[in-house]
Design a protein around this motif. Structure first.
Motif, PDB file in Angstrom:
ATOM      1  N   SER A  90       0.885  -1.368  -0.056  1.00 26.07           N
ATOM      2  CA  SER A  90       0.054   0.053  -0.003  1.00 26.07           C
ATOM      3  C   SER A  90       0.940   1.429  -0.006  1.00 26.07           C
ATOM      4  N   HIS A 148       1.518   3.193 -11.168  1.00 23.59           N
ATOM      5  CA  HIS A 148       0.497   2.223 -11.159  1.00 23.59           C
ATOM      6  C   HIS A 148       0.658   1.552  -9.437  1.00 23.59           C
ATOM      7  N   HIS A 149      -0.481   1.587  -8.689  1.00 28.04           N
ATOM      8  CA  HIS A 149      -0.361   1.369  -7.330  1.00 28.04           C
ATOM      9  C   HIS A 149      -0.146  -0.255  -7.259  1.00 28.04           C
ATOM     10  N   ASN A 193      -2.923  -2.995  -5.448  1.00 29.98           N
ATOM     11  CA  ASN A 193      -4.030  -3.659  -6.189  1.00 29.98           C
ATOM     12  C   ASN A 193      -3.584  -4.889  -6.758  1.00 29.98           C
ATOM     13  N   SER A 194      -4.324  -5.939  -6.601  1.00 32.64           N
ATOM     14  CA  SER A 194      -4.165  -7.103  -7.200  1.00 32.64           C
ATOM     15  C   SER A 194      -3.867  -7.258  -8.782  1.00 32.64           C
ATOM     16  N   GLU A 195      -4.308  -6.200  -9.444  1.00 30.46           N
ATOM     17  CA  GLU A 195      -4.060  -6.034 -11.060  1.00 30.46           C
ATOM     18  C   GLU A 195      -3.860  -4.781 -11.316  1.00 30.46           C
ATOM     19  N   THR A 207      -0.479  -8.439 -10.302  1.00 31.68           N
ATOM     20  CA  THR A 207       0.836  -7.636  -9.617  1.00 31.68           C
ATOM     21  C   THR A 207       1.726  -9.008  -9.262  1.00 31.68           C
TER      22      THR A 207
END
Length: 300
Positions: A145, A157-158, A161-163, A180
């Motif tokens: 996070s 891109h964070h 997140n799972s994607e 990810t």
């Protein structure tokens, strides 16, 4: 062949700790696009690693009187690196310094090769939550996070997140959806009976020094343990899964890997192949000349 090495500087541990805090990730950013530092909130202590007792038994690390298994992210050792390590060890001995009990940083000049640093091996202590031996992926995602990866166009891109969505792999081509984590992540298992939080001591820097001392000299070696100062601010997960130290793949050199198109046992990266190298460290950013990343993967 004669090698000429010259001692340039001894870096006291207090100074070395501050230097380590300036190491940055090669491709992990905060929301402002600034490279993050893996050891910004870490504490450093000395520990001892002991040789393997016999075949099938792991090497152990002793911290505050407690022994735990030592893990590695990459069970591959190169003979060329071991030979370099032995030359440096002989040089250190001539200066009255023991590689087996190094408690400071050493800066030295290798004639014809350049300036280098050698440190005590760095071991990172990570705490992962397991569910029947499988790593708890939502909890692992939570560790990312506030961290970001850049694509080929410089978009952030964070990683929490799972994607990742609309991720450019070059200036033109993009992937609408990019997982990810590496596809192996959900099926890695550390033992069905194990659930809850477990600590893993993982070799970060100094795999060849450890191998040389533990295997060739068959002696214990002093290491630096890097761990979170508090549970509220854990270390960013390591770039590859912890694996047992032995058995080991032994190759003559990094180039020799090209002879083996499918190594049966090598590192298993945590993140997707397109971003798998972003969690590697840039030691030179902190002024440490300890080695370079050998990779064909573009890091933005």
């Amino acid at each position: 062949m004669k090698h000429t090495l010259k001692l340039e500087k001894v870096i006291p541990f207090e100074e070395l700790r501050q230097i380590l805090r300036n190491v940055v990730f090669r491709g992990l950013y905060n929301s402002k696009g600034e490279k993050m530092r893996p050891y910004e909130h870490a504490k450093f202590t000395f520990a001892k690693v002991y040789p393997l007792k016999e075949i099938g038994f792991p090497a152990e690390i002793e911290v505050n009187g407690r022994r735990d298994i030592l893990f590695t992210p990459q069970p591959t050792i190169y003979q060329t690196q071991i030979e370099i390590t032995e030359i440096v060890d002989h040089f250190l001995q001539s200066e009255g310094i023991r590689m087996t009990d190094l408690r400071e940083g050493i800066q030295y000049l290798w004639e014809g090769r350049g300036m280098f640093h050698i440190l005590p091996p760095v071991i990172e202590k990570h705490k992962y939550v397991l569910n029947n031996g499988f790593i708890d992926l939502p909890q692992l995602l939570n560790r990312f996070s506030g961290t970001y990866a850049k694509d080929a166009r410089g978009n952030l891109h964070h990683l929490g997140n799972s994607e990742l969505h609309n991720f450019f792999i070059d200036e033109v081509s993009q992937l609408a959806h990019l997982d990810t984590f590496n596809s192996t992540t959900p099926i890695m298992n550390y033992g069905l009976p194990y659930s809850g939080e477990h600590a893993f001591h993982i070799i970060c820097d100094g795999a060849h020094r450890l191998d040389y001392v533990l295997e060739k000299l068959q002696q214990p070696i002093t290491v630096i343990v890097a761990e979170a100062e508090s549970d509220d601010c854990p270390l960013i997960p390591y770039y590859a899964f912890p694996a047992p130290l032995r058995p080991t793949i032994r190759l003559s050199s990094k180039k020799a890997e090209k002879m083996f198109y499918r190594l049966e046992r090598d590192k298993i990266h945590l993140l997707n192949d397109f971003i798998r190298k972003i969690l590697h460290y840039d030691w030179e950013a902190a002024g440490l000349l300890v080695g370079k990343l050998r990779s064909n993967v573009e890091i933005y």
